[in-house]
Design an enzyme around this catalytic site. Structure first.
Site, PDB file in Angstrom:
ATOM      1  N   ASP A  51      40.511 -57.884  35.851  1.00 45.34           N
ATOM      2  CA  ASP A  51      39.100 -57.536  35.769  1.00 45.34           C
ATOM      3  C   ASP A  51      38.395 -58.685  35.060  1.00 45.34           C
ATOM      4  O   ASP A  51      38.794 -59.087  33.967  1.00 45.34           O
ATOM      5  CB  ASP A  51      38.999 -56.243  34.935  1.00 45.34           C
ATOM      6  CG  ASP A  51      37.586 -55.698  34.926  1.00 45.34           C
ATOM      7  OD1 ASP A  51      36.757 -56.176  35.716  1.00 45.34           O
ATOM      8  OD2 ASP A  51      37.325 -54.794  34.107  1.00 45.34           O
ATOM      9  N   ASP A 144      34.704 -58.128  41.365  1.00 45.95           N
ATOM     10  CA  ASP A 144      35.375 -58.930  40.331  1.00 45.95           C
ATOM     11  C   ASP A 144      36.620 -58.255  39.778  1.00 45.95           C
ATOM     12  O   ASP A 144      37.038 -58.514  38.676  1.00 45.95           O
ATOM     13  CB  ASP A 144      34.398 -59.197  39.183  1.00 45.95           C
ATOM     14  CG  ASP A 144      34.036 -57.912  38.443  1.00 45.95           C
ATOM     15  OD1 ASP A 144      33.947 -56.861  39.104  1.00 45.95           O
ATOM     16  OD2 ASP A 144      33.856 -57.949  37.224  1.00 45.95           O
ATOM     17  N   GLU A 145      37.209 -57.372  40.541  1.00 45.69           N
ATOM     18  CA  GLU A 145      38.251 -56.516  40.000  1.00 45.69           C
ATOM     19  C   GLU A 145      39.249 -56.200  41.113  1.00 45.69           C
ATOM     20  O   GLU A 145      38.835 -55.923  42.238  1.00 45.69           O
ATOM     21  CB  GLU A 145      37.561 -55.230  39.566  1.00 45.69           C
ATOM     22  CG  GLU A 145      38.257 -54.370  38.608  1.00 45.69           C
ATOM     23  CD  GLU A 145      37.488 -53.052  38.458  1.00 45.69           C
ATOM     24  OE1 GLU A 145      38.110 -52.120  37.987  1.00 45.69           O
ATOM     25  OE2 GLU A 145      36.298 -52.958  38.828  1.00 45.69           O
TER      26      GLU A 145
END
Lengths: 439, 372
Positions: A51, A144-145
């Protein structure tokens, strides 16, 4: 979690040079760095959750070094919400999804930046490519993870999963200019919990040996799938920690809470059989917009709904998805959220169809709201997603459906070639005479 | 009000009218049946405000009068009385209770004022014609399965009835569609129906009518306006509001240039579809038809259940074609085909297919294929 063991040596690695280290040690024997991570099972775990740290804010700081030591909040204007807050702003209590006015009260010196989704998704793609170089089993959760399964990559990279992950974080920092944290465990739920433990630039490990103890004191709402309503119900039933959950039978949990009872039972014991699935599709797609000033007028709300339908449709088409349940969301000036949903006869990805079915939902929701209500936000989304190729089949009850689909495809084509503003429906035009605006 | 009535007569009439009453009612009076006794006749009425059924039955009325009582309870009581019982029905002096007596059983039901009972008036119904019960049954049976339940497109929640002229002949045509399939049935236009407005009869009214005419052999008198319809037969009057909406221009979705004709034995085909579809997933119910000259292979696969195939001899002489359908929709249609043969008129795997009864050109069905 970092686990120290005084009786014998615990394996670990150096966060800076990835060299193996053994506890007890304060610094890396190779490079002298104090950033060390130890865990008895560090070489046995392969499921990771990565993350990025305050991703949008991180990207903005990368692009404007003068922001580096200042509080940065990314979000939409005075009326919007915080999309991301850098760690400096977080110290003041700002967090994402917080209304902007509240964030600015807590942290008036913050630099507010409008989100540039295009830039972020570009960086997100770059990061994903780096992840996919480590393992093909990458399941993105958002821009983003992602979950990564590194089982069997030891031989490929000639390094343990932990070492490969550490190198990956270093590459993300070096090549994308943003930092990320990793959680390493033996299943997805625990990996996701772990990635939060050591942020930012963190590396946290939960092994089979310490997961139980770690979970015991956590509040039940940390379990994936336990939202506000279920949390309230669990608390009312005297279950507020995961340890309390363990005292209940599986069948009792299922009969009381439905099928999520299985998950509650298993997860409270640190068990999660879900695999890292690189092709998993999202459950829903939605978009929303907060107004500069509250809107009470139905016609004006309809007017604001259309561009959202177009945006939603664009996303569905880009992802080759179609939704069969339509969800309309309104937030009143008193922050009361109303949603209305409607099943469709078949999956759609057309803006025109979404709009057509969203209008009665909007009329209905506004009609049911207390007299004189005004709204600060409108959102539209679809759920029950399926493949885009099944979208909008010919409709025997609507002879013009085929025509409308062709018109929309033509508009999409023109926009692809000449830009979004090259062509628009009359519905999207500004109505100057509208009396309802800005009330 | 005071009367005596034979249990089976009362039971039959109550069964007819109480089925209009919704199980859950926000308006208390709508849970009641209106009873009106005079001149040797008991008139029972129930309504949900959109639909009303009134039935007149013979009764030994010793004191004329009217009352209302909870329909489902009244019906349940009469149902449980012994066969052949004489039921005494009487209102008390204050008209607040309805007293029922049969043999040694005594019941007292609370009533609501008759003034509160809503009257669904037919109003002026300028168009009137008569249909035989057989014609009406055929029209309803062959279209009702295609009625949509989709609330947003409320104008599809019924059967569209209208007069058409084709090749100098006049027909009464009924059409229903849910977007996936369409059923179009016609019957000779009855005298008096010329110039009738196109109307959409709602699903609930259709279901009630179909139940009521199940056994009758008498003609059904139909009267219509733009907004109401009334059907009358055997002492029963059904009045219903019509759906206020515009039915789609269905003619434009009926394909005209499909040219591949597949002829199947409808009984054999339906049985095979039924067997093979056992495998189809509960959700999609899809079944694949692989058509080749002289033969048809039905197949279904599902990740949970496995797979099934069955081959049939059929009449087909065009190029091979694979097309998928919802097996339930196929069965809905084939069960309405009375002749031995069903005809599928196909174009390609993505276009609507026409299904007809070879022996009966009054019915036409259109079916959207599915991806398989």
């Amino acid at each position: 979690m970092r686990s120290q063991n005084n009786h014998d040596v615990t394996p670990g690695l150096c966060r800076d040079c990835t060299a193996p280290v053994l506890s007890p040690a304060d610094r890396c024997g190779d490079c002298g760095s104090p950033r060390l991570v130890f865990h008895r099972e560090i070489n046995d775990l392969a499921i990771a959750h990565i993350d990025c740290d305050a991703f949008y804010a991180g990207v903005e700081k990368r692009d404007d070094p003068s922001l580096r030591d200042r509080a940065v909040i990314v979000g939409g204007g005075q009326r919007g919400v915080v999309s991301a807050a850098c760690y400096i702003a977080r110290i003041k209590g700002v967090h994402s999804a917080m209304p902007m006015f509240k964030a600015l009260k807590l942290c008036p010196e913050a630099v507010v930046i409008r989100p540039d989704m295009k830039k972020y998704s570009e960086v997100g793609r770059q990061i994903r490519t780096l992840m996919q170089a480590v393992t093909s089993l990458v399941e993105p959760l958002s821009i983003d993870e992602a979950f990564l399964d590194l089982s069997g990559t030891e031989r490929l990279h000639n390094a343990s999963p932990a070492a490969s992950l550490n190198k990956l974080l270093q590459r993300i920092e070096a090549e994308c200019g943003v930092t990320a944290s990793v959680g390493l465990s033996y299943n997805k739920s625990l990996a996701k919990l772990a990635s939060d433990l050591d942020k930012p630039r963190g590396f946290a490990i939960l092994g089979r040996g310490d997961a139980q103890t770690f979970l015991a004191d956590l509040p039940v709402n940390r379990i994936w799938g336990v939202g506000k309503a279920l949390h309230r119900k669990l608390r009312a039933d005297g279950i507020s920690t995961i340890a309390q959950l363990r005292t209940r039978d599986e069948s009792a949990l299922v009969s009381r809470y439905g099928s999520i009872g299985h998950r509650l039972y298993n997860f409270s014991r640190g068990e999660d059989m879900r695999r890292v699935n690189p092709t998993s599709t999202p459950k829903n797609v939605s978009t929303e917009s907060t107004f500069h000033q509250d809107i009470a007028d139905l016609e004006e709300l309809k007017h604001r709904l259309w561009p959202l339908c177009e945006r939603l449709s664009d996303r569905l088409k880009a992802k080759e998805l179609a939704g069969q349940t339509l969800v309309l969301k309104l937030k009143s000036s008193k922050f009361r959220i109303t949603t209305r949903s409607q099943g469709l006869a078949w999956p759609t990805q057309l803006a025109e169809t979404i709009y057509q079915f969203a209008i009665p939902l909007l009329e209905n929701a506004v009609g049911d709201a207390p007299a004189g209500s005004s709204f600060r936000l409108i959102g539209i989304g679809v759920a029950s997603l399926g493949p885009g190729e099944e979208a909008d089949p010919p409709d025997l009850a609507d002879p013009d459906a085929g025509h409308r689909k062709r018109v929309e495809n033509v508009i999409d084509d023109v926009r692809d070639r000449l830009g979004h503003d090259a062509i628009a429906r009359g519905r999207g035009m500004r109505r100057k005479e509208n009396p309802g605006r800005g009330r | 009000m005071k009367l005596t009535i034979e249990r089976s007569t009362l039971l039959k009439a109550l069964a007819h009218v109480q089925s209009v009453v919704e199980r859950r009612n926000t308006i208390p009076i709508l849970a009641n049946v209106l009873l009106d006794a005079s001149d040797g006749t008991l008139t029972l009425t129930a309504t949900d405000m959109d639909l009303a059924i009134t039935e007149k039955v013979d009764a030994d009325v010793s004191q004329a009068g009217a009352s209302t009582a909870p329909a489902h309870t009244f019906y349940d009581i009469v149902r449980k009385l012994p066969d052949g019982a004489q039921v005494e029905v009487e209102t008390d002096a204050a008209a607040s209770q309805l007293l029922l007596r049969a043999g040694r059983s005594r019941f007292s039901l609370s009533t609501l004022p008759i003034e509160d009972f809503p009257v669904l008036s037919g109003g002026d119904l300028p168009v009137a014609f008569s249909l035989t019960a057989d014609e009406l049954r055929a029209v309803i049976d062959r279209t009702r399965f295609a009625i949509s339940t989709e609330e947003t497109r409320y104008y599809l929640n019924g059967i569209y009835l209208h007069a058409v002229e084709a090749d100098g002949e006049h027909f009464l045509r009924a059409v229903a569609t849910d977007g996936h399939r369409l059923a179009r049935v016609e019957t000779a236009l009855p005298a008096g129906a010329e110039g009738m407005p196109g109307v959409i009869a709602p699903r609930k009214a259709i279901a009630e009518v179909r139940k009521l005419i199940d056994e009758t052999t008498n003609p059904v008198e139909v009267a219509l306006s733009d907004t109401r319809m009334r059907l009358e037969f055997d002492g029963i009057v059904l009045t219903s509001k019509l759906i206020d909406g515009t039915f789609p221009d269905y003619e434009r979705v009926i394909p005209t240039d499909n040219d591949k004709v597949l002829v199947v034995d409808s009984g054999v085909f339906a049985a095979a579809v039924d067997r093979v579809s056992t495998i189809s997933s509960e959700k999609s119910r899809s079944i694949k038809l692989a058509v080749n000259p002289g033969s048809l292979t039905l197949s279904a696969t599902s990740t949970e259940n496995g797979s099934a195939t069955e081959e049939l001899e059929v009449g087909y002489s065009d190029s091979g074609l694979e097309i998928g359908f919802n097996s339930k929709y196929l069965l809905d249609i084939t069960s309405q085909i009375e002749g031995d043969e069903a005809q599928f008129i196909l174009a390609d795997p993505a276009s609507p297919t026409i299904v007809r009864d070879t022996a009966d050109d009054r019915a036409l069905y259109v079916l959207m294929p599915m991806r398989v």
